[in-house]
Write a protein that holds these residues in place. Structure first.
Motif, PDB file in Angstrom:
ATOM      1  N   THR A  40       0.849  -1.091   0.218  1.00  0.00           N
ATOM      2  CA  THR A  40       0.083   0.015  -0.138  1.00  0.00           C
ATOM      3  C   THR A  40       0.844   1.310   0.048  1.00  0.00           C
ATOM      4  O   THR A  40       2.178   0.989  -0.108  1.00  0.00           O
ATOM      5  CB  THR A  40      -0.860   0.107   1.099  1.00  0.00           C
ATOM      6  OG1 THR A  40      -0.043   0.107   2.342  1.00  0.00           O
ATOM      7  CG2 THR A  40      -1.769  -1.316   1.524  1.00  0.00           C
ATOM      8  N   LEU A  54     -10.095   6.748  -2.253  1.00  0.00           N
ATOM      9  CA  LEU A  54      -9.102   7.673  -2.571  1.00  0.00           C
ATOM     10  C   LEU A  54      -9.023   9.172  -1.675  1.00  0.00           C
ATOM     11  O   LEU A  54     -10.168   9.517  -1.409  1.00  0.00           O
ATOM     12  CB  LEU A  54      -9.085   8.122  -4.085  1.00  0.00           C
ATOM     13  CG  LEU A  54      -8.714   7.037  -5.105  1.00  0.00           C
ATOM     14  CD1 LEU A  54      -9.172   7.283  -6.467  1.00  0.00           C
ATOM     15  CD2 LEU A  54      -7.434   6.624  -5.369  1.00  0.00           C
ATOM     16  N   TYR A  91      -4.142   6.274  -2.425  1.00  0.00           N
ATOM     17  CA  TYR A  91      -5.095   5.322  -1.909  1.00  0.00           C
ATOM     18  C   TYR A  91      -5.365   5.188  -0.157  1.00  0.00           C
ATOM     19  O   TYR A  91      -4.310   5.153   0.426  1.00  0.00           O
ATOM     20  CB  TYR A  91      -4.690   3.816  -2.195  1.00  0.00           C
ATOM     21  CG  TYR A  91      -5.074   3.490  -3.542  1.00  0.00           C
ATOM     22  CD1 TYR A  91      -6.285   3.621  -4.231  1.00  0.00           C
ATOM     23  CD2 TYR A  91      -4.013   3.186  -4.588  1.00  0.00           C
ATOM     24  CE1 TYR A  91      -6.405   3.275  -5.583  1.00  0.00           C
ATOM     25  CE2 TYR A  91      -4.308   2.756  -5.753  1.00  0.00           C
ATOM     26  CZ  TYR A  91      -5.410   2.728  -6.392  1.00  0.00           C
ATOM     27  OH  TYR A  91      -5.888   2.597  -7.637  1.00  0.00           O
ATOM     28  N   PRO A 134      -2.073   4.879  -7.846  1.00  0.00           N
ATOM     29  CA  PRO A 134      -3.167   5.765  -7.713  1.00  0.00           C
ATOM     30  C   PRO A 134      -3.099   6.794  -9.022  1.00  0.00           C
ATOM     31  O   PRO A 134      -2.220   6.999  -9.558  1.00  0.00           O
ATOM     32  CB  PRO A 134      -3.155   6.473  -6.543  1.00  0.00           C
ATOM     33  CG  PRO A 134      -1.610   6.517  -6.313  1.00  0.00           C
ATOM     34  CD  PRO A 134      -1.008   5.278  -6.780  1.00  0.00           C
ATOM     35  N   TYR A 183      -5.075  -1.670   0.416  1.00  0.00           N
ATOM     36  CA  TYR A 183      -5.823  -0.544  -0.235  1.00  0.00           C
ATOM     37  C   TYR A 183      -7.163  -1.120  -0.896  1.00  0.00           C
ATOM     38  O   TYR A 183      -7.678  -2.067  -1.042  1.00  0.00           O
ATOM     39  CB  TYR A 183      -4.996  -0.164  -1.756  1.00  0.00           C
ATOM     40  CG  TYR A 183      -5.018  -0.996  -2.758  1.00  0.00           C
ATOM     41  CD1 TYR A 183      -5.836  -0.861  -3.825  1.00  0.00           C
ATOM     42  CD2 TYR A 183      -4.441  -2.192  -2.867  1.00  0.00           C
ATOM     43  CE1 TYR A 183      -5.999  -1.551  -4.878  1.00  0.00           C
ATOM     44  CE2 TYR A 183      -4.388  -2.932  -3.957  1.00  0.00           C
ATOM     45  CZ  TYR A 183      -5.350  -2.749  -5.008  1.00  0.00           C
ATOM     46  OH  TYR A 183      -5.388  -3.451  -6.139  1.00  0.00           O
TER      47      TYR A 183
END
Length: 313
Positions: free
Chosen positions: A139, A183, A159, A153, A178
């Motif tokens: 992540t 977002l 994220y 992203p 994630y």
């Protein structure tokens, strides 16, 4: 506020003029200060002073002491189990966050305490295999240790993560993964998004110009006591993790901070170290601690990462 900290704050303000300098002017001043301060970009930051060196040693010992027994071999989130105000937090005293504490922990300790780093890294991998086999661990939390998330992203976003937990031998092991539709935006008023997601993310993607722009935007949020955040509209705390992020990102980007600003950031950061070596998570404008302040193994390893020379070749 200590005399040395007050002197550093005064020096910083004097070097930069008005504390409400317009953003465009401030960014220009930052460019000039960096260029005139430590030389050409790409030059490593200077070695730490005695205050930081002694603080790193004591903090390392505190982090190592936060290692859970019983075969878990993970860092406990709140080793002391209480807040600065004396509130007992047994939920945090038996909680081990894999990413925020242990991912940062084993990367930070590789330089300062390699044997403990290896124990944590092994337990970290084992926890993922056994407890979270279907969870994507890559992540945005990987950014401070030099890893991009598995799913990039959209531009200007990051994220947000969702929490997964499992109970092992009375400990709660927590991690994050994630979610594609969850977002957050990188905003000009948030030092965390500018430093962690903006500057570090752009740097790891190879966009040096954008990384420096995000970094300098974050510096405009310094108000002499710390980095202002949107949260301060509802709460009065400042967060030392932003101080650690600023030092960490400066080193990662090879983008030296102006000397007076670095001195002020380091003085504030190390003024938050407790007698046992741990660092407090919250502080007020005058440097005092609110009752909610804690000593966690998130802020500790983040700070060690900022001083780990081998982490930034």
């Amino acid at each position: 506020m200590s005399r040395s900290l007050a002197a550093n704050m005064k020096k910083w303000k004097a070097s930069q003029g008005s504390p409400v300098m317009p953003r465009r002017t401030f960014l220009g001043a930052m460019t000039g200060a960096v260029g005139a301060g430590w030389g050409a970009r790409g030059r490593a930051a200077p070695r730490t002073g005695r205050l930081a060196s002694e603080g790193v040693k004591r903090l390392t010992e505190w982090v190592v002491g936060a290692l859970a027994g019983e075969g878990i071999d993970l860092l406990i989130n709140l080793p002391g189990g209480v807040t600065q105000g004396g509130r007992s937090r047994p939920d945090l005293a038996r909680l081990c966050w894999l990413q925020n504490c242990n991912l940062y922990g084993f990367h930070a300790l590789r330089e300062f305490e390699p044997a403990t780093a290896k124990r944590i890294e092994t337990a970290y991998g084992r926890s993922y295999r056994e407890l979270f086999p279907g969870v994507e661990e890559r992540t945005e939390n990987y950014l401070p240790v030099g890893g991009l998330p598995a799913q990039p992203p959209p531009a200007g976003r990051y994220y947000r993560v969702v929490v997964k937990e499992a109970v092992v031998r009375g400990f709660t092991i927590g991690t994050e993964t994630y979610r594609p539709d969850y977002l957050g935006a990188i905003t000009d008023d948030d030092p965390r998004s500018q430093l962690k997601f903006g500057a570090r993310g752009a740097h790891l993607r190879g966009d040096a110009s954008l990384a420096r722009e995000h970094f300098r935007r974050a510096l405009t949020l310094w108000d002499g006591a710390g980095f202002r955040t949107p949260r301060r509209e509802k709460a009065t705390s400042y967060y030392p993790r932003y101080l650690a992020y600023a030092l960490l990102i400066a080193r990662a980007l090879r983008e030296p901070l102006p000397a007076a600003l670095r001195e002020a950031i380091e003085a504030r950061l190390w003024s938050l170290q407790d007698r046992d070596g741990g660092l407090w998570t919250n502080y007020l404008h005058d440097g005092t601690l609110p009752p909610v302040a804690k000593k966690t193994t998130e802020i500790g390893p983040l700070t060690l990462l900022a001083y780990a020379e081998s982490a930034w070749p």
